[in-house]
Design a protein around this motif. Structure first.
Motif, mmCIF file in Angstrom:
data_model
loop_
_atom_site.group_PDB
_atom_site.id
_atom_site.type_symbol
_atom_site.label_atom_id
_atom_site.label_comp_id
_atom_site.label_asym_id
_atom_site.label_seq_id
_atom_site.Cartn_x
_atom_site.Cartn_y
_atom_site.Cartn_z
ATOM 1 N N ALA A 5 0.834 -1.197 0.000
ATOM 2 C CA ALA A 5 0.000 0.000 0.000
ATOM 3 C C ALA A 5 0.871 1.251 0.000
ATOM 4 N N SER A 6 0.345 2.303 -0.603
ATOM 5 C CA SER A 6 1.055 3.577 -0.631
ATOM 6 C C SER A 6 0.051 4.712 -0.768
ATOM 7 N N GLY A 7 0.529 5.932 -0.527
ATOM 8 C CA GLY A 7 -0.287 7.106 -0.783
ATOM 9 C C GLY A 7 -0.742 7.867 0.437
ATOM 10 N N GLY A 8 -0.477 7.367 1.616
ATOM 11 C CA GLY A 8 -0.888 8.087 2.810
ATOM 12 C C GLY A 8 -0.056 9.347 3.012
ATOM 13 N N GLY A 9 -0.467 10.143 3.977
ATOM 14 C CA GLY A 9 0.281 11.358 4.269
ATOM 15 C C GLY A 9 -0.500 12.286 5.161
ATOM 16 N N LEU A 10 0.035 13.495 5.285
ATOM 17 C CA LEU A 10 -0.579 14.538 6.111
ATOM 18 C C LEU A 10 -1.201 15.591 5.208
ATOM 19 N N VAL A 11 -2.495 15.828 5.394
ATOM 20 C CA VAL A 11 -3.189 16.842 4.605
ATOM 21 C C VAL A 11 -4.068 17.677 5.537
ATOM 22 N N LEU A 79 -8.087 4.023 -3.688
ATOM 23 C CA LEU A 79 -9.094 4.723 -2.895
ATOM 24 C C LEU A 79 -8.855 6.212 -3.053
ATOM 25 N N GLN A 80 -9.742 6.855 -3.788
ATOM 26 C CA GLN A 80 -9.698 8.306 -3.946
ATOM 27 C C GLN A 80 -10.478 8.916 -2.797
ATOM 28 N N MET A 81 -9.809 9.706 -1.996
ATOM 29 C CA MET A 81 -10.428 10.311 -0.818
ATOM 30 C C MET A 81 -10.482 11.818 -1.001
ATOM 31 N N ASN A 82 -11.674 12.345 -1.119
ATOM 32 C CA ASN A 82 -11.880 13.784 -1.285
ATOM 33 C C ASN A 82 -12.536 14.373 -0.044
ATOM 34 N N ASP A 83 -12.393 15.684 0.094
ATOM 35 C CA ASP A 83 -13.020 16.392 1.211
ATOM 36 C C ASP A 83 -12.705 15.689 2.538
ATOM 37 N N LEU A 84 -11.443 15.451 2.758
ATOM 38 C CA LEU A 84 -11.041 14.735 3.965
ATOM 39 C C LEU A 84 -11.355 15.536 5.221
ATOM 40 N N LYS A 85 -11.702 14.811 6.267
ATOM 41 C CA LYS A 85 -12.053 15.404 7.545
ATOM 42 C C LYS A 85 -11.104 14.883 8.624
ATOM 43 N N PRO A 86 -10.945 15.623 9.706
ATOM 44 C CA PRO A 86 -10.063 15.133 10.784
ATOM 45 C C PRO A 86 -10.452 13.747 11.278
ATOM 46 N N GLU A 87 -11.727 13.424 11.246
ATOM 47 C CA GLU A 87 -12.164 12.103 11.710
ATOM 48 C C GLU A 87 -11.786 10.975 10.746
ATOM 49 N N THR A 89 -8.717 10.551 10.002
ATOM 50 C CA THR A 89 -7.366 10.210 10.436
ATOM 51 C C THR A 89 -7.325 8.790 10.971
ATOM 52 N N ALA A 90 -6.447 7.975 10.393
ATOM 53 C CA ALA A 90 -6.353 6.563 10.773
ATOM 54 C C ALA A 90 -5.232 5.909 9.979
ATOM 55 N N VAL A 91 -4.911 4.698 10.374
ATOM 56 C CA VAL A 91 -4.070 3.849 9.536
ATOM 57 C C VAL A 91 -5.007 3.085 8.609
ATOM 58 N N TYR A 92 -4.748 3.183 7.329
ATOM 59 C CA TYR A 92 -5.582 2.534 6.323
ATOM 60 C C TYR A 92 -4.901 1.243 5.865
ATOM 61 N N TYR A 93 -5.676 0.162 5.913
ATOM 62 C CA TYR A 93 -5.171 -1.154 5.548
ATOM 63 C C TYR A 93 -5.866 -1.657 4.286
ATOM 64 N N GLY A 112 -0.445 -1.308 5.956
ATOM 65 C CA GLY A 112 -1.052 -0.106 6.517
ATOM 66 C C GLY A 112 -0.324 1.150 6.085
ATOM 67 N N THR A 113 -1.111 2.176 5.820
ATOM 68 C CA THR A 113 -0.540 3.469 5.475
ATOM 69 C C THR A 113 -1.292 4.539 6.275
ATOM 70 N N LEU A 114 -0.546 5.459 6.875
ATOM 71 C CA LEU A 114 -1.129 6.438 7.783
ATOM 72 C C LEU A 114 -1.669 7.649 7.018
ATOM 73 N N VAL A 115 -2.906 7.986 7.315
ATOM 74 C CA VAL A 115 -3.530 9.194 6.796
ATOM 75 C C VAL A 115 -3.837 10.099 7.984
ATOM 76 N N THR A 116 -3.300 11.313 7.934
ATOM 77 C CA THR A 116 -3.528 12.280 9.004
ATOM 78 C C THR A 116 -4.150 13.531 8.400
ATOM 79 N N VAL A 117 -5.292 13.921 8.937
ATOM 80 C CA VAL A 117 -5.999 15.095 8.437
ATOM 81 C C VAL A 117 -6.051 16.129 9.551
ATOM 82 N N SER A 118 -5.454 17.271 9.298
ATOM 83 C CA SER A 118 -5.444 18.329 10.304
ATOM 84 C C SER A 118 -6.585 19.305 10.054
ATOM 85 N N SER A 119 -7.055 19.888 11.133
ATOM 86 C CA SER A 119 -8.200 20.819 11.019
ATOM 87 C C SER A 119 -7.740 22.243 10.799
#
Length: 119
Positions: A5-11, A79-87, A89-93, A112-119
């Motif tokens: 898996a790839s593509g996680g990050g901080l947005v 998995l295309q994730m748009n309009d990300l929300k802080p909730e 935030t998780a490790v995606y498997y 697992g790849t970590l997705v972190t969404v800041s408010s």
């Protein structure tokens, strides 16, 4: 069989990310491919899954914002994730369900790849 898996990050909230997961190995067939996530202190939950027959299932929390797609020739799910929300935030498997790779048929999980969404 391995799932990479790839593509996680901080947005920031409202932004987008695209996750990818590629299966490799001596695979004969894969019935379903999907994504689950696990937030701190919570159980792992289904995000989205797509089957060989083309059906898709989404968690209510992501409907209308996330889109799952699959390239069978590449044994890859996106998995295309748009309009990300802080909730979100998780490790995606990544999960591959009922993978036939002689001599077994079983499920496999990616690292697992970590997705972190800041408010």
């Amino acid at each position: 069989v391995q799932l990479q898996a790839s593509g996680g990050g901080l947005v920031q909230a409202g932004e987008s990310l695209r996750l990818s997961c590629a299966a490799s190995g001596s695979i004969i067939s894969i019935n379903s491919m999907g994504w689950y996530r696990q937030a701190p202190g919570k159980q792992r939950e289904l995000v989205a899954v797509t089957t060989n027959g083309g059906s898709t299932t989404y968690a209510d929390a992501v409907k209308g914002r996330f889109t799952i797609s699959r390239d069978n020739a590449k044994k890859t799910v996106y998995l295309q994730m748009n309009d990300l929300k802080p909730e979100d935030t998780a490790v995606y498997y990544c999960n591959a369900g009922r993978v036939t790779a002689w001599p077994t048929t079983r499920d496999y999980w990616g690292q697992g790849t970590l997705v972190t969404v800041s408010s």
